[in-house]
Design an enzyme around this catalytic site. Structure first.
Site, PDB file in Angstrom:
ATOM      1  N   ASP A 202       0.858  -1.185   0.000  1.00  0.00           N
ATOM      2  CA  ASP A 202       0.000   0.000   0.000  1.00  0.00           C
ATOM      3  C   ASP A 202       0.897   1.240   0.000  1.00  0.00           C
ATOM      4  OD1 ASP A 202      -3.056   0.891   0.908  1.00  0.00           O
ATOM      5  OD2 ASP A 202      -1.496   2.263   1.596  1.00  0.00           O
ATOM      6  N   ILE A 203       0.604   2.212  -0.878  1.00  0.00           N
ATOM      7  CA  ILE A 203       1.376   3.455  -0.905  1.00  0.00           C
ATOM      8  C   ILE A 203       1.004   4.297   0.315  1.00  0.00           C
ATOM      9  CG2 ILE A 203       1.834   5.595  -2.174  1.00  0.00           C
ATOM     10  CD1 ILE A 203       1.268   4.100  -4.744  1.00  0.00           C
ATOM     11  N   ASN A 210      -2.875  13.148  -3.608  1.00  0.00           N
ATOM     12  CA  ASN A 210      -4.026  13.621  -4.401  1.00  0.00           C
ATOM     13  C   ASN A 210      -4.525  14.974  -3.902  1.00  0.00           C
ATOM     14  OD1 ASN A 210      -4.299  11.546  -6.307  1.00  0.00           O
ATOM     15  ND2 ASN A 210      -5.509  10.273  -4.916  1.00  0.00           N
ATOM     16  N   ASP A 219      -2.289   9.900 -10.224  1.00  0.00           N
ATOM     17  CA  ASP A 219      -2.284   8.840 -11.237  1.00  0.00           C
ATOM     18  C   ASP A 219      -0.875   8.588 -11.770  1.00  0.00           C
ATOM     19  OD1 ASP A 219      -4.998   8.582 -10.960  1.00  0.00           O
ATOM     20  OD2 ASP A 219      -5.502   9.654 -12.814  1.00  0.00           O
ATOM     21  N   GLU A 245      -4.610   2.373  -4.244  1.00  0.00           N
ATOM     22  CA  GLU A 245      -3.151   2.393  -4.151  1.00  0.00           C
ATOM     23  C   GLU A 245      -2.587   1.099  -3.578  1.00  0.00           C
ATOM     24  OE1 GLU A 245      -4.728   4.503  -0.400  1.00  0.00           O
ATOM     25  OE2 GLU A 245      -5.301   4.217  -2.484  1.00  0.00           O
TER      26      GLU A 245
END
Length: 335
Positions: A202-203, A210, A219, A245
């Site tokens: 997971d980022i 964002n 993106d 993500e």
């Protein structure tokens, strides 16, 4: 016409038909003297059509065998009989109808009866031969059209399947692909008595990217992270975008300790070098990861295995992020 044809029959049948085909069509032709010899050729070359001597032993069984295999069932099977002499009209109608019915019931796509001489034993007139040739050519062309339609449908299905299983943003396998691939790899691992592990990534703080820079930058960050992950995996590892993500990696033939090493290496590779989003923006991105290794008690779909990897990922995020929580560590803590 660009088509491949396999002729199956005795010497006389092959000699007669080869001459006629070369005069009628532009195609490649292979031959087999018996149905048993044709099977390996069909499996290896997969011709568009096979033309089988109808009265040869094993001809119907060959057609039936082809139609019974999903990978070969599209091949057009034409049963052809070339008797030495034409029968009387009434007898011919009965004989031909029974022979055609038997051929179609046995797996053939078409049946032709092309005698060499008329009912009196005389050589056929040129116009009668021309009619036979036209019928033979039209039957083959009908088969070619059917095969061409099938091939085009298969290509379309392959494209649609690839689209359905691919994430358009990152060009990685998507969650649907994972739902199909994970049970297959679990079955392989169990059959071969091999290890199988998952890494769920997971980022970290992706929402912040964002909110700060906008979704186009988010993106682009996803694309760059995906690319770096993809290019730093082993050939046997399979990467998926799980959603948002999150990513999942299937590690075949990989035990708990090896999965932990893979996950830690990927975390370093992502976090140590900033990502150049554009000429004016470099982003330092980190990831958190959880690993899990297949157990004998896990279900065949992979639900319990995914759940453990997800739980370990949640622990990695809740204990500071930019780290790995593995099955090795959890087992040690629980013991």
């Amino acid at each position: 016409m660009d088509a491949s044809i396999l002729l199956v029959g005795g010497d006389g049948f092959l000699a007669t038909l080869l001459d006629r085909l070369h005069n009628l069509l532009n195609c490649t032709v292979e031959v087999a003297s018996r149905p048993s010899e044709a099977v390996p050729l069909i499996q290896a070359q997969q011709p568009d059509l096979i033309i089988v001597q109808a009265n040869q032993p094993g001809s119907l069984e060959l057609c039936y065998e082809i139609k019974g295999q999903a990978k070969l069932a599209w091949i057009y099977c034409l049963l052809l009989e070339i008797p030495s002499q034409m029968l009387e009209p009434d007898l011919r109608r009965t004989w031909e109808m029974e022979a055609r019915t038997e051929a179609l019931e046995g797996g053939g796509d078409g049946y032709l009866w092309l005698p060499q001489k008329d009912a009196q034993g005389e050589e056929l007139k040129p116009d009668e031969i021309a009619k036979q040739d036209r019928l033979l050519r039209s039957q083959i062309l009908a088969g070619v059209r059917a095969v061409k339609t099938h091939r085009e449908l298969m290509r379309t299905n392959d494209i649609l399947s690839a689209i359905a299983l691919s994430d358009p943003l990152t060009e990685l396998n998507n969650r649907r692909a994972l739902d199909w691939e994970l049970p297959r790899q679990i079955q392989n691992a169990q059959t071969r008595s091999e290890s199988l592990s998952l890494v769920m990534l997971d980022i970290d703080y992706f929402k912040r990217i964002n909110d700060t820079y906008g979704h186009p930058i988010g993106d682009r960050a996803l694309q760059l992270v995906s690319s770096r992950l993809r290019h730093n995996l082993r050939f046997r590892d399979t990467l998926f975008r799980y959603g948002g993500e999150e990513f999942v990696i299937i590690l075949s033939n990989t035990d708990e300790s090896e999965a932990d090493l893979v996950a830690r290496r990927l975390c370093r590779l992502i976090g140590e070098q900033p990502f150049m989003i554009d000429e004016g923006l470099d982003l330092t991105i980190t990831i958190s990861a959880g690993t899990a290794t297949l157990r004998s008690t896990d279900d065949g779909r992979g639900g319990s295995l995914l759940k453990r990897a997800d739980q370990n990922l949640l622990k990695a995020k809740s204990t500071g992020r930019n780290r790995v929580v593995s099955s090795v560590e959890v087992t040690t803590e629980e013991s």
